[in-house]
Write a protein that holds these residues in place. Structure first.
Motif, PDB file in Angstrom:
ATOM      1  N   GLU A 108       1.040  -1.121  -0.753  1.00  0.00           N
ATOM      2  CA  GLU A 108       0.434  -0.067   0.059  1.00  0.00           C
ATOM      3  C   GLU A 108       0.475   1.751   0.042  1.00  0.00           C
ATOM      4  O   GLU A 108      -0.015   2.322   0.256  1.00  0.00           O
ATOM      5  N   GLY A 109       2.556   1.347  -0.505  1.00  0.00           N
ATOM      6  CA  GLY A 109       2.655   2.291  -0.095  1.00  0.00           C
ATOM      7  C   GLY A 109       3.332   3.162   1.189  1.00  0.00           C
ATOM      8  O   GLY A 109       3.227   2.108   2.202  1.00  0.00           O
ATOM      9  N   VAL A 110       3.775   3.990   1.565  1.00  0.00           N
ATOM     10  CA  VAL A 110       4.046   4.468   2.472  1.00  0.00           C
ATOM     11  C   VAL A 110       3.331   4.448   3.440  1.00  0.00           C
ATOM     12  O   VAL A 110       3.285   4.792   4.542  1.00  0.00           O
ATOM     13  N   ASN A 111       1.501   4.549   2.839  1.00  0.00           N
ATOM     14  CA  ASN A 111       0.336   4.922   4.116  1.00  0.00           C
ATOM     15  C   ASN A 111       0.627   3.447   4.563  1.00  0.00           C
ATOM     16  O   ASN A 111      -0.251   3.000   5.189  1.00  0.00           O
ATOM     17  N   ASP A 112       0.889   2.341   3.974  1.00  0.00           N
ATOM     18  CA  ASP A 112       0.665   0.725   4.790  1.00  0.00           C
ATOM     19  C   ASP A 112       0.662   1.010   5.863  1.00  0.00           C
ATOM     20  O   ASP A 112       1.719   0.732   6.701  1.00  0.00           O
ATOM     21  N   PRO A 113      -0.390  -0.022   6.154  1.00  0.00           N
ATOM     22  CA  PRO A 113       0.171   0.263   8.004  1.00  0.00           C
ATOM     23  C   PRO A 113       1.206  -1.130   8.340  1.00  0.00           C
ATOM     24  O   PRO A 113       1.504  -0.823  10.055  1.00  0.00           O
ATOM     25  N   ASP A 114       1.793  -1.603   7.630  1.00  0.00           N
ATOM     26  CA  ASP A 114       2.506  -2.328   8.214  1.00  0.00           C
ATOM     27  C   ASP A 114       3.761  -1.996   7.407  1.00  0.00           C
ATOM     28  O   ASP A 114       4.432  -2.721   7.445  1.00  0.00           O
ATOM     29  N   TYR A 115       4.200  -0.069   7.559  1.00  0.00           N
ATOM     30  CA  TYR A 115       4.778   0.334   7.201  1.00  0.00           C
ATOM     31  C   TYR A 115       5.370   0.691   8.835  1.00  0.00           C
ATOM     32  O   TYR A 115       4.492   1.766   8.953  1.00  0.00           O
ATOM     33  N   CYS A 116       6.532   0.458   9.136  1.00  0.00           N
ATOM     34  CA  CYS A 116       7.307   2.151  10.226  1.00  0.00           C
ATOM     35  C   CYS A 116       8.597   1.903   9.627  1.00  0.00           C
ATOM     36  O   CYS A 116       8.834   1.050   9.367  1.00  0.00           O
ATOM     37  N   VAL A 117       8.765   3.039  11.348  1.00  0.00           N
ATOM     38  CA  VAL A 117      10.440   2.987  10.720  1.00  0.00           C
ATOM     39  C   VAL A 117      11.150   2.843  12.013  1.00  0.00           C
ATOM     40  O   VAL A 117      10.002   3.150  13.435  1.00  0.00           O
ATOM     41  N   LEU A 118      11.961   2.702  12.181  1.00  0.00           N
ATOM     42  CA  LEU A 118      13.130   1.819  14.079  1.00  0.00           C
ATOM     43  C   LEU A 118      13.732   3.220  14.050  1.00  0.00           C
ATOM     44  O   LEU A 118      14.649   3.133  13.379  1.00  0.00           O
ATOM     45  N   LYS A 119      13.486   4.533  15.621  1.00  0.00           N
ATOM     46  CA  LYS A 119      14.398   5.124  15.577  1.00  0.00           C
ATOM     47  C   LYS A 119      15.546   4.644  16.752  1.00  0.00           C
ATOM     48  O   LYS A 119      14.658   4.557  17.808  1.00  0.00           O
ATOM     49  N   PHE A 120      16.428   4.236  16.271  1.00  0.00           N
ATOM     50  CA  PHE A 120      17.546   4.073  17.320  1.00  0.00           C
ATOM     51  C   PHE A 120      18.512   4.554  17.709  1.00  0.00           C
ATOM     52  O   PHE A 120      19.076   5.895  17.257  1.00  0.00           O
ATOM     53  N   THR A 121      18.186   5.014  19.134  1.00  0.00           N
ATOM     54  CA  THR A 121      19.808   6.692  19.639  1.00  0.00           C
ATOM     55  C   THR A 121      20.502   5.851  20.774  1.00  0.00           C
ATOM     56  O   THR A 121      19.879   4.868  21.660  1.00  0.00           O
TER      57      THR A 121
END
Length: 142
Positions: A108-121
């Motif tokens: 579904e592209g960038v708005n796919d509910p199965d797409y997320c970003v992991l931010k490591f600090t």
């Protein structure tokens, strides 16, 4: 002494990252991923599936580490960073690190509910090279 700039250059040359999470029983879980899509200061951003086991583990326990290595003919070098992992659903960061080929994973592209970003600090880490190790905190790096 290792520097922040050196760490960013080293990570930028690698093709694979190892990321580690902690499972419900307190055991480390390691997974190979593509290198971060974005690196800024002590923050490193990865794309992944919202439904993945690793994402669910980070939501319950954000303690994490990431590891990068280079195996040469005679020299092996590895850098491990320890810190916290956040699961981001923010539309702005999702669009920022999106790549056209990602539709293979997220239909579904960038708005796919199965797409997320992991931010490591990163808070600190350890480097190994030429039979020597060096521990550091991010704040003490030049």
């Amino acid at each position: 002494m290792i520097t922040k700039e050196y760490i960013h250059e080293f990570i930028g040359k690698q093709k694979t990252a190892m990321i580690a999470s902690v499972d419900e029983e307190g055991f480390p879980n390691v997974k190979a991923m593509f290198t971060p899509r974005k690196a800024e200061g002590n923050a490193f951003y990865f794309s992944t599936n919202t439904s993945s086991m690793r994402t669910q583990q980070y939501m319950k326990n954000p303690k994490a580490s990431i590891y990068f290595y280079k195996k040469g003919r005679f020299v092996y070098e590895g850098i491990m960073l320890t810190g916290m992992m956040e699961v981001l659903q923010d539309e702005e960061i999702k669009k920022e690190i999106w790549r056209p080929g990602d539709t293979i994973y997220y239909k579904e592209g960038v708005n796919d509910p199965d797409y997320c970003v992991l931010k490591f600090t990163a808070f600190g880490g350890r480097r190994y090279c030429d039979l020597a190790t060096e521990s550091f905190t991010w704040d003490e790096l030049g």
